[in-house]
Write an enzyme that holds these catalytic residues in place. Structure first.
Site, PDB file in Angstrom:
ATOM      1  N   CYS A  21      -0.495   4.052   2.112  1.00 37.87           N
ATOM      2  CA  CYS A  21      -0.268   4.045   3.810  1.00 37.87           C
ATOM      3  C   CYS A  21       0.958   4.023   3.991  1.00 37.87           C
ATOM      4  O   CYS A  21       1.463   4.813   5.063  1.00 37.87           O
ATOM      5  CB  CYS A  21      -0.559   2.627   3.973  1.00 37.87           C
ATOM      6  SG  CYS A  21      -1.859   1.842   3.253  1.00 37.87           S
ATOM      7  N   ASP A  22       2.114   3.663   3.311  1.00 36.11           N
ATOM      8  CA  ASP A  22       3.520   3.605   3.728  1.00 36.11           C
ATOM      9  C   ASP A  22       4.485   4.317   3.077  1.00 36.11           C
ATOM     10  O   ASP A  22       5.617   4.368   3.269  1.00 36.11           O
ATOM     11  CB  ASP A  22       3.970   2.094   3.619  1.00 36.11           C
ATOM     12  CG  ASP A  22       3.168   1.309   4.403  1.00 36.11           C
ATOM     13  OD1 ASP A  22       2.771   1.788   5.749  1.00 36.11           O
ATOM     14  OD2 ASP A  22       2.731   0.169   4.143  1.00 36.11           O
ATOM     15  N   CYS A  82       0.804  -1.298  -0.043  1.00 40.69           N
ATOM     16  CA  CYS A  82       0.081   0.034   0.115  1.00 40.69           C
ATOM     17  C   CYS A  82       0.815   1.186   0.049  1.00 40.69           C
ATOM     18  O   CYS A  82       1.482   1.567   0.935  1.00 40.69           O
ATOM     19  CB  CYS A  82      -0.970  -0.033   1.202  1.00 40.69           C
ATOM     20  SG  CYS A  82      -1.991   1.550   1.189  1.00 40.69           S
TER      21      CYS A  82
END
Ligand code: NDP
Length: 321
Positions: A144-145, A141
């Site tokens: 997200c990261d 992701c």
């Protein structure tokens, strides 16, 4: 199965909380079916880990995925959906409705009608170094990261719209993005390909496969192999992203519901009906062709309408007996 009268009996149970589930909830609530939704492991579904959604009608300026799902939820709750945090961990669809389901491995519930909108989850390459370094520089992701790799070099595997979208997102945060593409062409739409090819800090490595992700405690590089020449190349990177598609989240239904070989639930033509009476499926759990938020929402609507018709026909049959 003999129904246990002490258990909670839900008229319309919705499993999963992406665009399909929330749309089903909105329609079911308005039809007075008192829907109960179990949100699942990733409340809001895949859109909560995406960036901007530009292709959902009604948002002319685009909208961030998580914000859109908050709005879906708000609408479903306002109309009367009981949204609960929790996972359906087991089901018993043998016999007739009401069907028994287990929440979070412990609580038993009964449901008269069920809408499966469990969506799909990211797929992984399945190589040992990927598992070893997961969460230590390996991620599925970018949204997200990606932030953790600000100003660093990263690689992303995949050639579909997701990979292109994520590569484009990462290119704004990271110094350099290598795209590892296994064929000599993309799968993504022309618009996304164009965007990637015109981003100066994205380098596309065609006909390339991941041999190994390098590093012990964290990602330090990737060794790729050209699948035409056999040539191997080591590239220093700090982040490794996987964007190679999704697997439908349908495992627990397998003993009862007819699916294809991948796990997509098969619904009857022009309907959301599964092979089991009173159980309907929508969204990415059953759609391997379109997989868009808007199509998921459309099939969620279909599932709620089908569930309503099913319940109403059942009710009339009971009255006439
Ligand atoms: P896709 O299934 O479309 O693409 C998966 C990609 O991963 C393919 O390029 C495939 O390669 C590659 N791949 C699969 N397995 C491996 C492997 N083991 N090693 C290396 N590469 C691999 O998935 P997406 O998640 O990209 O997209 C899913 C759907 O969602 C699509 O319909 C897409 O159009 C849609 N989507 C739309 C967006 C938008 O409109 N804004 C944004 C994101 C997704 P190969 O091509 O060789 O098979």
């Amino acid at each position: 199965m003999i129904p246990d009268n002490t258990l909670e009996k839900i008229e319309c149970l919705i499993i999963g909380s992406g665009p399909a589930g929330y749309t089903a909830a909105i329609y079911a609530a308005r039809a007075d079916m008192k829907p109960v939704m179990y949100e699942g492991m990733q409340p809001g579904g895949q859109l909560t880990i995406t960036t901007e959604v530009e292709n959902y009608p009604g948002y002319p300026e685009g909208i961030m995925g998580p914000e859109m799902m908050e709005l879906f939820k708000k609408q479903a709750v306002r109309l009367g959906t009981d949204v609960r945090y929790g996972m359906i961990t087991n089901v018993d669809f043998s016999g007739k409705a009401p069907y028994k389901l287990i929440v979070d491995e412990s609580k038993e519930i009964l449901a008269e009608t069920i809408i499966i909108s469990t969506g799909a989850s990211a797929k992984w390459l399945g190589i040992p170094s990927e598992e070893k370094l997961n969460g230590r520089g390996v991620s599925a992701c970018a949204v997200c990261d990606g932030f953790f790799f600000k100003g660093k070099d990263v690689a992303i595997v995949g050639a579909g719209d997701t990979a292109c979208e994520e590569a484009s997102y990462l290119s704004k945060i990271c110094s350099k993005v290598y795209m590892i593409v296994r064929r000599n062409e993309f799968r993504a739409s022309k618009a996304m390909q164009h965007r990637v090819m015109n981003t100066p800090n994205i380098e596309v490595l065609f006909s390339s496969e991941t041999d190994e992700i390098l590093g012990d405690a964290k990602v330090e590089g990737v060794r790729i192999k050209n699948n035409i020449t056999g040539e191997k190349l080591e590239i220093p990177i700090q982040g490794f992203f996987v964007a190679i598609g999704h697997q439908p989240n349908t495992e627990i239904f397998k003993p009862y519901i007819i699916m294809d070989e991948v796990g997509y639930i098969i619904t009857q033509p022009d309907s959301s009906k599964t092979n089991i009476e009173g159980i309907f499926a929508c969204g990415d759990a059953q759609d391997k062709v379109y997989r868009q938020a808007v199509t998921a929402a459309g099939t969620g609507c279909m599932a709620a309408l089908d569930a309503e018709r099913y319940l109403s026909a059942k009710h009339h049959a009971t009255l006439n007996n």
